[in-house]
Design a protein around this motif. Structure first.
Motif, PDB file in Angstrom:
ATOM      1  N   THR A  13     165.386  68.367  56.071  1.00  0.00           N
ATOM      2  CA  THR A  13     164.607  67.904  54.929  1.00  0.00           C
ATOM      3  C   THR A  13     163.592  68.959  54.509  1.00  0.00           C
ATOM      4  OG1 THR A  13     163.078  66.755  56.409  1.00  0.00           O
ATOM      5  CG2 THR A  13     164.864  65.457  55.454  1.00  0.00           C
ATOM      6  N   SER A  14     163.376  69.037  53.211  1.00  0.00           N
ATOM      7  CA  SER A  14     162.432  69.994  52.648  1.00  0.00           C
ATOM      8  C   SER A  14     161.011  69.491  52.847  1.00  0.00           C
ATOM      9  CB  SER A  14     162.726  70.179  51.161  1.00  0.00           C
ATOM     10  OG  SER A  14     161.764  71.016  50.578  1.00  0.00           O
ATOM     11  N   ILE A  15     160.171  70.345  53.412  1.00  0.00           N
ATOM     12  CA  ILE A  15     158.748  70.042  53.568  1.00  0.00           C
ATOM     13  C   ILE A  15     157.981  70.644  52.398  1.00  0.00           C
ATOM     14  CG2 ILE A  15     156.689  70.408  54.978  1.00  0.00           C
ATOM     15  CD1 ILE A  15     158.534  70.746  57.392  1.00  0.00           C
ATOM     16  N   GLN A  16     158.311  71.888  52.085  1.00  0.00           N
ATOM     17  CA  GLN A  16     157.593  72.609  51.040  1.00  0.00           C
ATOM     18  C   GLN A  16     158.472  73.740  50.516  1.00  0.00           C
ATOM     19  OE1 GLN A  16     153.168  74.020  50.964  1.00  0.00           O
ATOM     20  NE2 GLN A  16     154.279  75.410  52.285  1.00  0.00           N
ATOM     21  N   GLU A  17     158.457  73.909  49.208  1.00  0.00           N
ATOM     22  CA  GLU A  17     159.193  75.004  48.578  1.00  0.00           C
ATOM     23  C   GLU A  17     158.228  75.768  47.688  1.00  0.00           C
ATOM     24  OE1 GLU A  17     163.477  75.489  46.455  1.00  0.00           O
ATOM     25  OE2 GLU A  17     162.233  73.844  45.735  1.00  0.00           O
ATOM     26  N   ILE A  18     158.182  77.072  47.885  1.00  0.00           N
ATOM     27  CA  ILE A  18     157.250  77.921  47.141  1.00  0.00           C
ATOM     28  C   ILE A  18     158.029  79.084  46.538  1.00  0.00           C
ATOM     29  CG2 ILE A  18     155.252  79.470  47.332  1.00  0.00           C
ATOM     30  CD1 ILE A  18     154.436  77.831  49.838  1.00  0.00           C
ATOM     31  N   TYR A  19     157.725  79.407  45.280  1.00  0.00           N
ATOM     32  CA  TYR A  19     158.246  80.629  44.689  1.00  0.00           C
ATOM     33  C   TYR A  19     157.112  81.632  44.633  1.00  0.00           C
ATOM     34  CZ  TYR A  19     160.389  84.042  41.657  1.00  0.00           C
ATOM     35  OH  TYR A  19     160.901  85.214  41.154  1.00  0.00           O
ATOM     36  N   ARG A  20     157.312  82.780  45.275  1.00  0.00           N
ATOM     37  CA  ARG A  20     156.290  83.825  45.306  1.00  0.00           C
ATOM     38  C   ARG A  20     156.682  84.900  44.290  1.00  0.00           C
ATOM     39  NH1 ARG A  20     156.320  84.912  51.557  1.00  0.00           N
ATOM     40  NH2 ARG A  20     158.439  85.368  50.954  1.00  0.00           N
ATOM     41  N   GLU A  21     156.130  84.773  43.102  1.00  0.00           N
ATOM     42  CA  GLU A  21     156.519  85.621  41.967  1.00  0.00           C
ATOM     43  C   GLU A  21     156.367  87.112  42.272  1.00  0.00           C
ATOM     44  OE1 GLU A  21     155.623  86.033  37.213  1.00  0.00           O
ATOM     45  OE2 GLU A  21     155.036  84.215  38.269  1.00  0.00           O
ATOM     46  N   GLU A  22     155.284  87.483  42.939  1.00  0.00           N
ATOM     47  CA  GLU A  22     155.034  88.898  43.228  1.00  0.00           C
ATOM     48  C   GLU A  22     156.109  89.505  44.133  1.00  0.00           C
ATOM     49  OE1 GLU A  22     153.205  86.626  46.563  1.00  0.00           O
ATOM     50  OE2 GLU A  22     153.309  86.350  44.398  1.00  0.00           O
ATOM     51  N   ARG A  23     156.806  88.674  44.900  1.00  0.00           N
ATOM     52  CA  ARG A  23     157.863  89.153  45.799  1.00  0.00           C
ATOM     53  C   ARG A  23     159.256  88.767  45.306  1.00  0.00           C
ATOM     54  NH1 ARG A  23     156.251  88.252  51.939  1.00  0.00           N
ATOM     55  NH2 ARG A  23     157.590  90.054  52.131  1.00  0.00           N
ATOM     56  N   GLU A  24     159.303  88.052  44.179  1.00  0.00           N
ATOM     57  CA  GLU A  24     160.564  87.530  43.658  1.00  0.00           C
ATOM     58  C   GLU A  24     161.306  86.787  44.774  1.00  0.00           C
ATOM     59  OE1 GLU A  24     162.907  90.207  41.130  1.00  0.00           O
ATOM     60  OE2 GLU A  24     161.263  91.641  41.402  1.00  0.00           O
ATOM     61  N   SER A  25     160.572  85.932  45.466  1.00  0.00           N
ATOM     62  CA  SER A  25     161.080  85.325  46.690  1.00  0.00           C
ATOM     63  C   SER A  25     160.748  83.840  46.761  1.00  0.00           C
ATOM     64  CB  SER A  25     160.442  86.022  47.903  1.00  0.00           C
ATOM     65  OG  SER A  25     160.731  85.341  49.100  1.00  0.00           O
ATOM     66  N   TYR A  26     161.742  83.064  47.154  1.00  0.00           N
ATOM     67  CA  TYR A  26     161.521  81.666  47.502  1.00  0.00           C
ATOM     68  C   TYR A  26     161.257  81.570  48.991  1.00  0.00           C
ATOM     69  CZ  TYR A  26     163.013  79.675  43.053  1.00  0.00           C
ATOM     70  OH  TYR A  26     163.090  79.305  41.747  1.00  0.00           O
TER      71      TYR A  26
END
Length: 129
Positions: free
Chosen positions: A31-44
Motif C-alpha cells: 500500500t502507498s503511504i506517500q508519493e512525492i514528485y521531486r521536480e529538481e531531480r525529475e524523480s518520483y
C-alpha cells in the motif's frame, strides 16, 4: 557495541515508474503511504507499506543505468517475502501473468520457495512460513 533494531526499508530505483508502481501495489499488494514528485531531480519517490509497516521505497530517475541480475552480480541479490501458502502465491502470480520459477525446497530449512522478477528484472523471492 552497535545496536540495530530492524531493517527500516529497502530502496529500489526503477526504470518505468508507472509499471513498477502497478507491480508493487496492484500485483504484490503493498500500500502507498506517500508519493512525492521531486521536480529538481525529475524523480518520483513512493513509500510502500506491508500490513501498515513501511518497507519499501521506489525511486525513478531519468536514464538510470541498469543493474544486472543474471548472471548474479555483487550487490542486492533479491527481495524476499514470507507467505503462508507457497502454492497459492505462485498460482496467484501466474494468474497475474507473472513468470514464476518452479517451487523448490531449501536444503537447510526444508521450506518451500520460488522466484519471480519485478519489471526491472530484480529477483523477488517468496518463502514459505
Amino acid at each position: 557495541m552497535l545496536t540495530l533494531n530492524k531493517v527500516h526499508h529497502i530502496a529500489i530505483i526503477v526504470a518505468d515508474y508507472d509499471k513498477s508502481k502497478h507491480f508493487y501495489t496492484q500485483i504484490l499488494g503493498l500500500t502507498s503511504i506517500q508519493e512525492i514528485y521531486r521536480e529538481e531531480r525529475e524523480s518520483y519517490k513512493l513509500d510502500l507499506a506491508l500490513h501498515g509497516v513501511f518497507v519499501l521505497e521506489l525511486f525513478s530517475f531519468p536514464n538510470a543505468p541498469k543493474r544486472i541480475s543474471s548472471p548474479e552480480a555483487c550487490g542486492l541479490r533479491h527481495l524476499a517475502f514470507e507467505v503462508n501458502d507457497i502454492q497459492a502465491t505462485r498460482d496467484y502470480l501466474r494468474a497475474q501473468n507473472q513468470e514464476a520459477e518452479a517451487i523448490r525446497i531449501d536444503l537447510f530449512t526444508q521450506k518451500k520457495f520460488f522466484f519471480i522478477a519485478d519489471p526491472d528484472g530484480l529477483p523477488i523471492e517468496f518463502y514459505e512460513k
